[in-house]
Each structure stands twice: as structure tokens, then as C-alpha cells.
Design an enzyme around this catalytic site. Structure first.
Site, PDB file in Angstrom:
ATOM      1  N   HIS A 235       0.864  -1.183   0.000  1.00 47.61           N
ATOM      2  CA  HIS A 235       0.000   0.000   0.000  1.00 47.61           C
ATOM      3  C   HIS A 235       0.901   1.234   0.000  1.00 47.61           C
ATOM      4  O   HIS A 235       2.018   1.201   0.514  1.00 47.61           O
ATOM      5  CB  HIS A 235      -0.871  -0.041   1.254  1.00 47.61           C
ATOM      6  CG  HIS A 235      -1.939   1.000   1.328  1.00 47.61           C
ATOM      7  ND1 HIS A 235      -1.685   2.310   1.684  1.00 47.61           N
ATOM      8  CD2 HIS A 235      -3.281   0.927   1.127  1.00 47.61           C
ATOM      9  CE1 HIS A 235      -2.818   2.988   1.696  1.00 47.61           C
ATOM     10  NE2 HIS A 235      -3.801   2.182   1.358  1.00 47.61           N
TER      11      HIS A 235
ATOM     12  N   ASP B 285       2.825  -4.564   8.347  1.00 47.07           N
ATOM     13  CA  ASP B 285       1.572  -3.827   8.172  1.00 47.07           C
ATOM     14  C   ASP B 285       0.442  -4.856   8.217  1.00 47.07           C
ATOM     15  O   ASP B 285       0.254  -5.623   7.269  1.00 47.07           O
ATOM     16  CB  ASP B 285       1.604  -3.085   6.837  1.00 47.07           C
ATOM     17  CG  ASP B 285       0.270  -2.457   6.462  1.00 47.07           C
ATOM     18  OD1 ASP B 285      -0.708  -2.598   7.229  1.00 47.07           O
ATOM     19  OD2 ASP B 285       0.187  -1.848   5.375  1.00 47.07           O
TER      20      ASP B 285
ATOM     21  N   GLN C 190      -4.745  -5.263   6.878  1.00 47.82           N
ATOM     22  CA  GLN C 190      -5.676  -6.159   6.195  1.00 47.82           C
ATOM     23  C   GLN C 190      -5.655  -7.573   6.778  1.00 47.82           C
ATOM     24  O   GLN C 190      -6.280  -8.476   6.223  1.00 47.82           O
ATOM     25  CB  GLN C 190      -5.345  -6.215   4.696  1.00 47.82           C
ATOM     26  CG  GLN C 190      -5.451  -4.889   3.977  1.00 47.82           C
ATOM     27  CD  GLN C 190      -6.881  -4.394   3.858  1.00 47.82           C
ATOM     28  OE1 GLN C 190      -7.836  -5.177   3.924  1.00 47.82           O
ATOM     29  NE2 GLN C 190      -7.054  -3.095   3.674  1.00 47.82           N
TER      30      GLN C 190
ATOM     31  N   LYS D 104     -10.783  -0.877  10.318  1.00 48.17           N
ATOM     32  CA  LYS D 104     -10.835  -2.073   9.471  1.00 48.17           C
ATOM     33  C   LYS D 104     -11.167  -3.333  10.270  1.00 48.17           C
ATOM     34  O   LYS D 104     -11.256  -4.422   9.713  1.00 48.17           O
ATOM     35  CB  LYS D 104      -9.511  -2.245   8.727  1.00 48.17           C
ATOM     36  CG  LYS D 104      -9.223  -1.123   7.718  1.00 48.17           C
ATOM     37  CD  LYS D 104      -7.940  -1.369   6.965  1.00 48.17           C
ATOM     38  CE  LYS D 104      -7.520  -0.153   6.143  1.00 48.17           C
ATOM     39  NZ  LYS D 104      -8.386   0.087   4.979  1.00 48.17           N
TER      40      LYS D 104
END
Length: 407
Positions: free
Chosen positions: A124, A201, A204, A227
Site C-alpha cells: 500500500h 503492516d 488487512q 478495518k
């Protein structure tokens, strides 16, 4: 999935009863943000109704109970990801803030001219740009782990990139554009063989996969509340205390200090050292309710249900004439990205919206991924635990309708 009741789960999310363009909402943009259960919504109302006050600095009743509630979240995050120490949990504004914090503070302390930083080809923008900025400032070099046509990282190339000049590896756990689940434990192990720290990260991943930071032996982990069914404007940076203690503060202001004079400031202990100013108190407190909600259902149950739904959706969408999936790794989580020959992704998204179906179209803040596949963007359907096979069927029929209209 004996204890997973999809109807009960869906009843917990008021927005799923909404109509869009006269159609029942089918929300398949969960990679961008998830919807919020009543448990979280009620907690937000309760905060402003019952305890609104600034934290850490007041002796009065409201400040005390708000501070206590904020610190409950820190402890719940610690348990949720199995951090060794409570003070290794830094409350931030989100994943982007967390990555920028590490890039700035770790970079200031440890990165010099000629050093190298490794990221991957599927990152990202939030895990590309901060490292680029650091490299420009320090005259360091950014190295990129390549990936193949399936969206799978080339681990042999990664081994070759690691060197005595490598100062940090920063990599996504799950690709937001492809759904690929990366072999994080192996990536960390290889980096640690050279005493190189790793930032993961997990924006997600945190809502789909059980993460144990001690088992992974990860040095830094970042994720966002919004999220994982929580409020916007709050996130987490986990860092091993040895690194957090060795790094200078990110921002100056209230809470991050011990003593201030015009001659010298001494900084606070962890975690307050990295929490300057008034945080998003409401979101910080209510993130605990999102964690409670996930744990009440169980990440194992959630993953099993979402994996079944992902397989079903992939099989059904394969029926669409001219479809090409972007990201076909055998290890995937809850994301289906695709293009259709001769049809622009944006046009598909607009038609689906008319049918009440929310998907994401474009480059998904991952332009280098799109460049590798020589496409302007994809249609992305990202799944959550409240989605159903009936909704997938409606998506497939909607895509087929869009193809018929646009070709």
C-alpha cells in the site's frame, strides 16, 4: 463453524438493513473500512453521554474514568496480539500514522547514507511513501522484493536483497489489492538472521487472522481500528520495547514529556513517549468494544467462514465472460480483485452501485501493483464476516449485467 450464526452476526450491524437505490445494501468494500456493530455504536454514544473528558492529566471524576477506559483498550490490545508488555502498545491515529512514526523515529536513530530498506512490490502507498521520504532524507536506498504473476513474493530474491546494509524490512501481512497472505514468519526469520528488524503492516490481516506478535517475533506491527469493526481515527503500533526505548519521540507536546524548561526537555516513559497531545479519546476507548466483539465470535470461526465465502465467490465469479483475477495466490484472505476484458473497472462499479452493491474500483492505493499487471485498476470485492453467499450471487449477477451493458 458450529457457533457461527450468520443471521445473528448480520443483526448486529444496523447499516446492513439500509436500502441503496431502492435495493438492499450489499457491502463488499470491507478492505477500505468495515461496518460497525451495535456494540461499538452504543459505546460511542455512551462515551459522549457519560464520560467525555480529556485523559491522563485530570484529577476530577470524568477524567479519571475516561483515562481508565482508555488504558483498558491498551491492555485489551496487548492480550489480543499477545504482546509481552502493556507499554509496547502505542495508540495512534491508524496504520498510516504508525508506519510514519517508525519511519521517522527508527530512521532518525538508525538509518544513514548508503543503508538499505526493503519493502515488497505489493505494498500500500502508506508502506511505500514514508520509506521513500526517509531514503531521500538520509541518502539511503529502497529495495523492493519482486512478485510473480500470481501475486506471490519471490522469496529467493528476498534472500538476495538482505545484506549487511539492510536496516529494516517493512512488509504487508495481507495485500489490500491482491489478498495475498505473505509468509510473514519466514520473512521475519530470514531478516533476524542478519539482525534486521521487521515491521509488519497488519491493516488487512488483524480482522481476519489470529496474530501473536511473540510467536512471530515481529519487531513492529501496525493496524487500524476502522478495518476491524471499530471507530475511525484510531490505530495501534506495537513495538518491542528495546526498539521503542532506543527511538526518539515522533512529536512533541503534552503527555510525552516528564519535565520541560526552556533549556531542556526530558521525555516520558513508554508508551506516553510516543503519544503527544490529546488523542482520539472516544475512538481509543471504543476500540476495546470492537476487540470484544471479534473475540466473542472468535477469529478461528471468522476465518473459517470467510475462507469458505472467498472460495465460493471465486468459483462463482469465474463464470463471468472475459474475467481475469488479479492475485491468484493459493494463500489468500477475503479479497477478490478482477478486471474484465474490454470493460473499465469504474464503469462496472457504477452499475453495481445502482444495484445496491458497494465494491471498490481503482488502484486501491497500490499503483505499483497495477503497473506490474499493466492495468489502470481493478474491481475489488472485499469480504467480511457479515457477508453471505446470497450477496455473492447478487454480485455475480450484477457483474454479468454490467458486462452485457458495457460490451
Amino acid at each position: 463453524m458450529k457457533n457461527f450464526d450468520i443471521n445473528k452476526v448480520r443483526a448486529d450491524f444496523p447499516i446492513l438493513r439500509k436500502q441503496v437505490n431502492g435495493k438492499p445494501l450489499i457491502y463488499l468494500d470491507n478492505g477500505a473500512t468495515t461496518q460497525k456493530p451495535t456494540k461499538v455504536i452504543d459505546a460511542i454514544v455512551s462515551y459522549y453521554s457519560d464520560m467525555n473528558s480529556n485523559i491522563h492529566r485530570g484529577v476530577h471524576y470524568l477524567s479519571q474514568i475516561s483515562t481508565d477506559a482508555f488504558e483498558v483498550t491498551r491492555r485489551k490490545v496487548q492480550t489480543f496480539i499477545n504482546a509481552e508488555y502493556e507499554h509496547e502498545i502505542i495508540i495512534t491515529n491508524g496504520t498510516t500514522h504508525s508506519i510514519n512514526l517508525v519511519a521517522n523515529c527508527y530512521g532518525k536513530a538508525f538509518v544513514h547514507a548508503g543503508d538499505e530498506i526493503i519493502i515488497s512490490a505489493m505494498e500500500h502507498h502508506s508502506n511505500i511513501v514514508p520509506w521513500q521520504m526517509l531514503c531521500e532524507e538520509k541518502d539511503a536506498k529502497l529495495k523492493v522484493i519482486p512478485m510473480d504473476e500470481r501475486g506471490v513474493l519471490d522469496m529467493e530474491a528476498y534472500k538476495d536483497l538482505l545484506s549487511d546494509r539492510t536496516k529494516i524490512v517493512s512488509i504487508t501481512y495481507v495485500s489490500n489489492a491482491l489478498g495475498t497472505i505473505n509468509p510473514i514468519k519466514e520473512i521475519i526469520r530470514l531478516a533476524h538472521e542478519r539482525n534486521v528488524p521487521v515491521l509488519v503492516d497488519a491493516a488487512q490481516a488483524i480482522q481476519h487472522l489470529k496474530i501473536d506478535v511473540q510467536e512471530l517475533d515481529v519487531d513492529f506491527l501496525t493496524f487500524s481500528g476502522h478495518k476491524m469493526y471499530g471507530p475511525t481515527g484510531v490505530g495501534v503500533l506495537y513495538g518491542k520495547q528495546k526498539w521503542l526505548n532506543a527511538m526518539p519521540p515522533y512529536q512533541g507536546g503534552g503527555d510525552m514529556i516528564k519535565d520541560v524548561t526552556f533549556e531542556k526537555t526530558t521525555y516520558n516513559e513508554l508508551p506516553l513517549k510516543f503519544e503527544a497531545g490529546t488523542p482520539n479519546i472516544e475512538a481509543g476507548i471504543c476500540l476495546a468494544n470492537a476487540i470484544d466483539y471479534i473475540e466473542e465470535i472468535g477469529l478461528d470461526q471468522i476465518k473459517a467462514y470467510e475462507d469458505e465465502l472467498l472460495n465460493y465467490a471465486t468459483t462463482r465469479l469465474a463464470e463471468v465472460e472475459g474475467i481475469k483475477f488479479i492475485g491468484t495466490s493459493a494463500q489468500k484472505s477475503s479479497v477478490i480483485s478482477f478486471v474484465i476484458e474490454g470493460v473499465h473497472p469504474y464503469d462496472v462499479g457504477v452499475i453495481l452501485d445502482k444495484l445496491g452493491i458497494a465494491v471498490r474500483t481503482g488502484h486501491h492505493c497500490a499503483q505499483p501493483v497495477m503497473d506490474q499487471f499493466h492495468i489502470p485498476g481493478t474491481v475489488r470485492a472485499s469480504l467480511a464476516m457479515y457477508n453471505t453467499k446470497d450477496e455473492v450471487d447478487s454480485l455475480v449477477e450484477g457483474v454479468k449485467r454490467a458486462v452485457n451493458m458495457l460490451k
